[in-house]
Scaffold this motif. Structure first.
Motif, PDB file in Angstrom:
ATOM      1  N   VAL A  11       0.841  -1.192   0.000  1.00  0.00           N
ATOM      2  CA  VAL A  11       0.000   0.000   0.000  1.00  0.00           C
ATOM      3  C   VAL A  11       0.877   1.243   0.000  1.00  0.00           C
ATOM      4  O   VAL A  11       1.876   1.301   0.717  1.00  0.00           O
ATOM      5  CB  VAL A  11      -0.936   0.017   1.230  1.00  0.00           C
ATOM      6  N   SER A  12       0.503   2.204  -0.800  1.00  0.00           N
ATOM      7  CA  SER A  12       1.326   3.401  -0.911  1.00  0.00           C
ATOM      8  C   SER A  12       0.455   4.616  -1.218  1.00  0.00           C
ATOM      9  O   SER A  12      -0.463   4.537  -2.038  1.00  0.00           O
ATOM     10  CB  SER A  12       2.354   3.149  -2.024  1.00  0.00           C
ATOM     11  N   ASN A  13       0.735   5.720  -0.539  1.00  0.00           N
ATOM     12  CA  ASN A  13       0.059   6.991  -0.766  1.00  0.00           C
ATOM     13  C   ASN A  13      -1.464   6.839  -0.888  1.00  0.00           C
ATOM     14  O   ASN A  13      -2.058   7.243  -1.871  1.00  0.00           O
ATOM     15  CB  ASN A  13       0.624   7.673  -2.028  1.00  0.00           C
ATOM     16  N   SER A  14      -2.055   6.266   0.133  1.00  0.00           N
ATOM     17  CA  SER A  14      -3.496   6.014   0.073  1.00  0.00           C
ATOM     18  C   SER A  14      -4.139   6.272   1.429  1.00  0.00           C
ATOM     19  O   SER A  14      -3.477   6.209   2.464  1.00  0.00           O
ATOM     20  CB  SER A  14      -3.765   4.562  -0.336  1.00  0.00           C
ATOM     21  N   LEU A  15      -5.428   6.565   1.368  1.00  0.00           N
ATOM     22  CA  LEU A  15      -6.249   6.635   2.577  1.00  0.00           C
ATOM     23  C   LEU A  15      -7.043   5.347   2.669  1.00  0.00           C
ATOM     24  O   LEU A  15      -7.736   4.977   1.715  1.00  0.00           O
ATOM     25  CB  LEU A  15      -7.245   7.785   2.477  1.00  0.00           C
TER      26      LEU A  15
END
Lengths: 422, 368, 422, 368
Positions: B286-290
């Motif tokens: 997971v990367s740069n996510s809400l």
């Protein structure tokens, strides 16, 4: 208001002294658990899910945080106009004033409260156990058996039975004997500290127990044996789900890890038996570009730029770039700064761990001046709440970090704040 | 300080279309930002400003909205007096009349029973965490009839754009969707005026048989009334098209935006769902996510906003997506620039691709 | 949650010992007043009408009834998710445990609670005064004067001034001196026990006062004089409406009678300043065929078959055929049976007066064994709560009826029940 | 014991007319008994039986009803889950459809989201303080499809009268307003059945385009389904005409009736108004009447029910009247057998006289 068949009284007054600095300013039931909960959420959610709408919470020790957290009971749908949740601290009266002396005395001092609700049955609970139980089923068993008291028990391994309060019962579950930590246990049914009493019977016993000046006014030590002596019918009700008393640093850590290792057992995703908690008013959690999260649970408001591995991360906690959090628990608002690595640690509310700190189980040559065998074991290290930890320090496992007795800080604990978290 | 104002939020705007997302729900009820609905921002801004009496003017499709708002308790608006009221078209007068979804007599009735001097009327399609304290104080001090909040929005996209021209801060012209705007001042769809003045305006409109109420209804009277402007400098996203909905969602991932909107002293309130914490199993990426509570993440997610209770299956790849509540992404699905409505199932191996300006939208409850 | 500019702390812990049997089981603020209210309704309604949404109620003495009455604050619209009404009893902490020692100490022990809400100003109130006041106006005066503390005062007749705490102030209202019951008063401005403090200043003074072991930890005796000594700016804020401390039997009776004789002064019908109270779930009151009600106030659930004259009749009270109630107060659930006549009496909650009883001021040759000059004066007779009074007895004025010290009944008081009323 | 049932209350009944009293309000919202509205009795009976999930099916004219019910807090039904919901015609489906005030799809949606096994469906026009505990238990034990509550009501007046004929306690015939009834068993408009069965019945009705829902909708299926009777012996007043409204009000003054309905263990809940206590000034003369908080009484009142906040002026004479909230009776007015709606002013010297069977009704807010 419909007459309440059963009301619940939750014992939430204990200091929880075996949790050390984690209960320095807050009562044990208010200690954070499982990323978004407080321990008492389980007892309160069990009540509301069991259709119990009148709940007394007996407080005594450092109740401010617990009271703020519980508020008017809204989060558990217990903000009822009639009944609902009442916080019951000790009080003064014409007859004098007394702190709660023991579990039974705490209920004794609130006889009037219970009488006002005129229930047939009273459920006595502890506020510091992690489990999901439908008390309706237990009540049905109590009614069916025409028991005077029903005590929830669970089977423990035979070789551990001597560490518990053990109920010896006949084939129909009728308790014949209660032994506190028996050297040679005759049964492996351990009391969970969950009791249903027929109120009239309990009321009489509370009054009799209070008159006995030698009594320690405790359910397990005094009330249950007295009822058995009198020949009353006490039923052992076997509960087989997940149950844990999180009274020690190790059991608190272990029960958090159970969420990762045995998620089906406690099953927080069960839509038919929600565990309610106070809403934390934070946005969804943010995972940064180079973050890595493995085998962990996270909740709203968390920000992760580094690594979380096999850990429980609570609301608003932050793991900065390059920091690693392993086998650990970050309580709400905890921050692990750049380059730090912690392992088997419990980090208290709003505590900030400086940059390039190493702490915990796997640290070699860490400073040993905070080691606290009294509270910590199995390599678990605990940081108190509201602390600021210096950069670049190395802390050995089994440590407990807090300012010294006089509240003075040190080269490791730079700052300490008494917290009001809500 | 205590604010002597009530609030009116307009749940819908016939000029705004969010495609399939608001087929079945009002603009106000459209999910946004992982755990919110669009109305939460305006409603929280009002509550945080001390406004305790809020009417939500609903037109059609308000089942989701009623479900979301409930008794108002999540915004602490479940009050004996005042509090939150939904004003649906039907209840607007005691007598049963030919139903007109934009009947405005109900609004008049609602205003009549308030005790406040001022009323803040706001469209619901603004994402911001703002305060109305200074806005109302400025209006009160200036002594003008109406004050309208505006900003200079370089990120502006889509229609409607109510462009305002000022002389000495007084509105002298108003253009809707001008191709060649005279002014770069754009209304935020938020006005304040005295409650009795609004009631008079509504009285006249009812007498003339008018039925449409929105902020332009007020602003268009700039020749008869003195309307001043109030510039807002907060971080503000207008949601007036699918493209702006998508871009506003993505801007939440930019550095500092979460802090500004959600993590200051004033919080954004929303309905609580009591989901369990999110679980990240092995092999996720997971990367740069809400990501929200109740999610189980095994696959790969980047530059995305994932709502509550979503399952992201093994080997699946999500990028630049908005995944609404309780959707299941099965093993190996690949999605980019896609908006997926709630309760949807994306089956194994499915691939969907849109572009940021034209994101693919998958409707509610379907199985793809 | 919007930051709270001002929060209120209501002192509700006193025993109210001058009310005698009326506060035997309930705290003074929970004593019934004015047909449908409890005394604390005025302070709580003033808060909610003044827009104050965070209210701490400090309890200590016999709080059960008060807590049940207040509940979650719903009746006063104070059941808020954030802030709202909190009941603040004494508690134990790491630092030890203490009952509230004085008014200032009670606030001192709750510094953390106040800090959690981070207010600019704190309003300190007493829970046992009958008045309607808009605290917003007082706050505006406090802010405008840039005062450190503002004390509400009212003008009392000069010849009574020596019975009060008197504030001597200059022309601008700045207090120059505080004198407790001065023999020769220099001013007729008496303190109402309503204070607004800037929290930072008060906080510091509470801590300093606590360190002074000679202090009695009281606002009037210690905190205010210490602030004056330090040269802080204390403002006298003159309040001119109805105000009464109902701390004695006589003043409680008189304040009830004021509702009949001076109804415009307290004006309970003011729709813009409602006095809220807990709803009593009773139907409209019923007036029987031969009843006569003159110059009285009545509320839901009352049934009158006899005569009420110049009296205050509370919910659920009954006056049977031929009975006469004159210049009296019937508290909730009180019953006056057939043929009885009472005059200048206060009848406690759920007390039943037997048939053909004569009691009170105008009785000739009544029994004098219950006369209690310590509590009663002006011919007022008080019946405690939960009593059953024998038929045909005659009781002289200035009596106070209750079972004897050992709780034993007599030929007059036949029965006595400890009551849980809610 | 916990009851595994939800409730549905039908706010209106097209067969019932209360003249001007329900011109502007549903039957359910009609004031009754000094401080109540008719729905309070059914709603309190449900709440006192442990039912915590109640839908009120509204048709038209539901502004008063919404105002009265609010968030449900006065019945302790302001709950996070379950609680009280008004089901207005418009919100019945997510999509905007041609409005049909008797659309039943909304009811179906509401039932779908409940978790209870049984549903108690009740008309609102019954004044009683009853318990559904035994009723539901009896239904459960008998294993039949539907159980209907009935009584033998010798005080019956007016229409509708749903007369039921039984064989072995099974409904074998149903007649509406029979001139020569076969049976003296009359439906109380209260039935219990499994929620899923009701949903099936609604599904079929929707498919056939039916739009009317009331308890007859269920009872008429007595040939397909096994419908049992349950006799109710509580004190019960049917309100199905102005005459029965009047006589039920007057019966509250009979000895023991107040005790049975209001003063037992289970209370009747209603919206709280926070009026001050009633004041009786010198020279009043009151006899055999119910009087409410907020009244100022100087005149003479006998055999009457007086609601909150009424002023009865000097030398006025009220007998056999029902005076609704906030009405002012000025000096010297004389009224007998009159029902006066709220906010009305009766001027000095006015005389009005009706009869018990045909009471005079004075509409809301007028000045006579």
């Amino acid at each position: 208001m419909p007459k309440q068949e059963m009301i619940a009284m939750i014992l939430a007054g204990g200091q929880g002294s075996r949790l050390g600095v984690l209960t320095e300013y807050i009562a044990k039931p208010a200690v954070p658990y499982g990323s978004k909960y407080r321990i008492i959420d389980f007892a309160l959610s069990n009540c509301t899910n069991s259709g119990i709408e009148t709940v007394g919470v007996l407080t005594q020790y450092s109740p401010l945080e617990l009271n703020s957290y519980i508020g008017n009971g809204y989060s558990w749908d217990l903000d009822r106009n009639l009944g609902g949740l009442s916080i019951l601290p000790p009080y003064q009266s014409m007859a004098g004033s007394d702190w709660y002396k023991g579990t039974a005395n705490a209920i004794y001092q609130n006889i009037q409260f219970i009488d006002n609700h005129d229930p047939d049955y009273v459920l006595i609970l502890s506020g510091d156990h992690i489990y999901k139980q439908d008390y309706r089923k237990m009540l049905r068993a109590h009614i069916k058996a025409e028991a005077d008291a029903t005590i929830a028990v669970r089977e423990v391994p035979w070789d551990e039975a001597s560490r518990f309060g053990i109920m010896n019962a006949d084939e129909e579950g009728r308790i014949t004997e209660f032994e506190e930590k028996p050297a040679e246990p005759k049964s492996n049914l351990a009391s969970m500290g969950v009791y249903i009493f027929s109120w009239k019977t309990l009321r009489r016993h509370l009054i009799e127990d209070e008159l006995d000046l030698d009594s320690s006014n405790d359910f397990g030590q005094n009330i249950i044996p007295a009822m058995l002596n009198e020949g009353l019918k006490l039923l052992a009700y076997t509960f087989s789900g997940y149950w844990k008393d999180v009274g020690t640093i190790f059991s608190l850590w272990e029960s958090n890890m159970d969420l990762l290792d045995r998620p089906q057992e406690i099953n927080l995703q069960d839509a038919l038996w929600r565990i309610y908690c106070r809403n934390i008013l934070q946005p969804s959690h943010y995972i940064g570009i180079d973050a890595s999260i493995i085998d962990s649970v996270l909740t709203d408001g968390v920000e992760i730029y580094g690594t979380a591995k096999h850990s429980v991360i609570s609301s608003g906690a932050v793991i900065e770039e390059g920091a690693e959090v392993i086998d650990s628990i970050l309580m709400p608002g905890a921050v692990v700064k750049k380059g730090s690595k912690i392992d088997k640690c419990i980090v208290g509310i709003d505590t900030v761990i400086g940059e390039n700190v190493q702490a915990g189980h796997s640290v070699q040559d860490g400073r040993e001046d905070f080691i606290s065998e009294k509270f910590c074991s199995d390599g678990i290290t605990v940081f108190g709440s509201g602390l600021t930890i210096a950069d670049n320090v190395k802390i050995a496992g089994n440590s407990m970090l807090f300012p010294n007795e006089e509240g003075q800080t040190s080269d490791v604990v730079l700052e300490s704040t008494v917290l009001g978290i809500i | 300080m205590l604010i002597d104002a009530m609030g009116i939020i307009l749940a819908d705007n016939s000029r705004v279309r969010l495609g399939e997302l608001n087929d079945a729900r009002a603009i106000a009820a459209t999910p946004f930002g992982g755990r919110y609905r669009i109305i939460d921002f305006m409603l929280s801004s009002m509550v945080n400003s001390g406004i305790k009496h809020v009417g939500v003017l609903a037109e059609t499709k308000y089942s989701s909205l009623m479900d979301h708002l409930g008794t108002g308790s999540h915004w602490d608006l479940d009050r004996l007096q005042q509090g939150l009221r939904i004003i649906p078209p039907y209840m607007q007068s005691e007598f049963f009349r030919s139903p007109n979804p934009q009947d405005i007599t109900g609004l008049h009735d609602f205003l009549k029973h308030s005790v406040h001097t001022y009323v803040v009327v706001a469209e619901s399609n603004i994402i911001s965490n703002m305060s109305f304290t200074d806005f109302v104080a400025d209006h009160k001090n200036s002594g003008v009839d109406v004050t309208v909040m505006y900003n200079h929005d370089s990120n502006r996209l889509g229609s409607p754009n109510i462009s305002l021209s000022f002389e000495d801060n007084k509105v002298v012209d108003l253009m809707i969707d001008p191709t060649d705007p005279e002014s770069d001042c754009s209304s935020l769809g938020i006005v304040v005026l005295e409650r009795t003045l609004l009631m008079e305006m509504l009285d006249q409109a009812i007498a003339r048989g008018e039925t449409l109420f929105n902020t332009e209804f007020i602003l268009e009277k700039y020749q008869e009334l003195t309307i001043h402007g109030y510039e807002n400098n907060d971080l503000t996203f207008r949601i007036n098209s699918l493209a702006t909905y998508f871009s506003a969602s993505m801007r939440l991932l930019e550095k500092g935006v979460l802090q500004k909107i959600f993590k200051g002293e004033n919080k954004i309130f929303t309905k609580v769902k009591n989901e369990s914490p999110a679980r990240y199993l092995k092999d996720n990426q997971v990367s740069n996510s809400l990501i929200s509570d109740g999610c189980d993440i095994i696959g790969s997610v980047e530059n995305s906003v994932v709502f509550r209770g979503v399952n992201v299956g093994r080997y699946s790849k999500i990028s630049n997506c908005i995944i609404l509540q309780d959707t299941v992404i099965m093993e190996g699905a690949e999605l980019s620039n896609v908006i997926i409505d709630k309760d949807t199932v994306i089956r194994s191996g499915v691939r969907l691709q849109g572009s940021p300006d034209y994101p693919v939208v998958i409707g509610k409850g379907v199985i793809v």
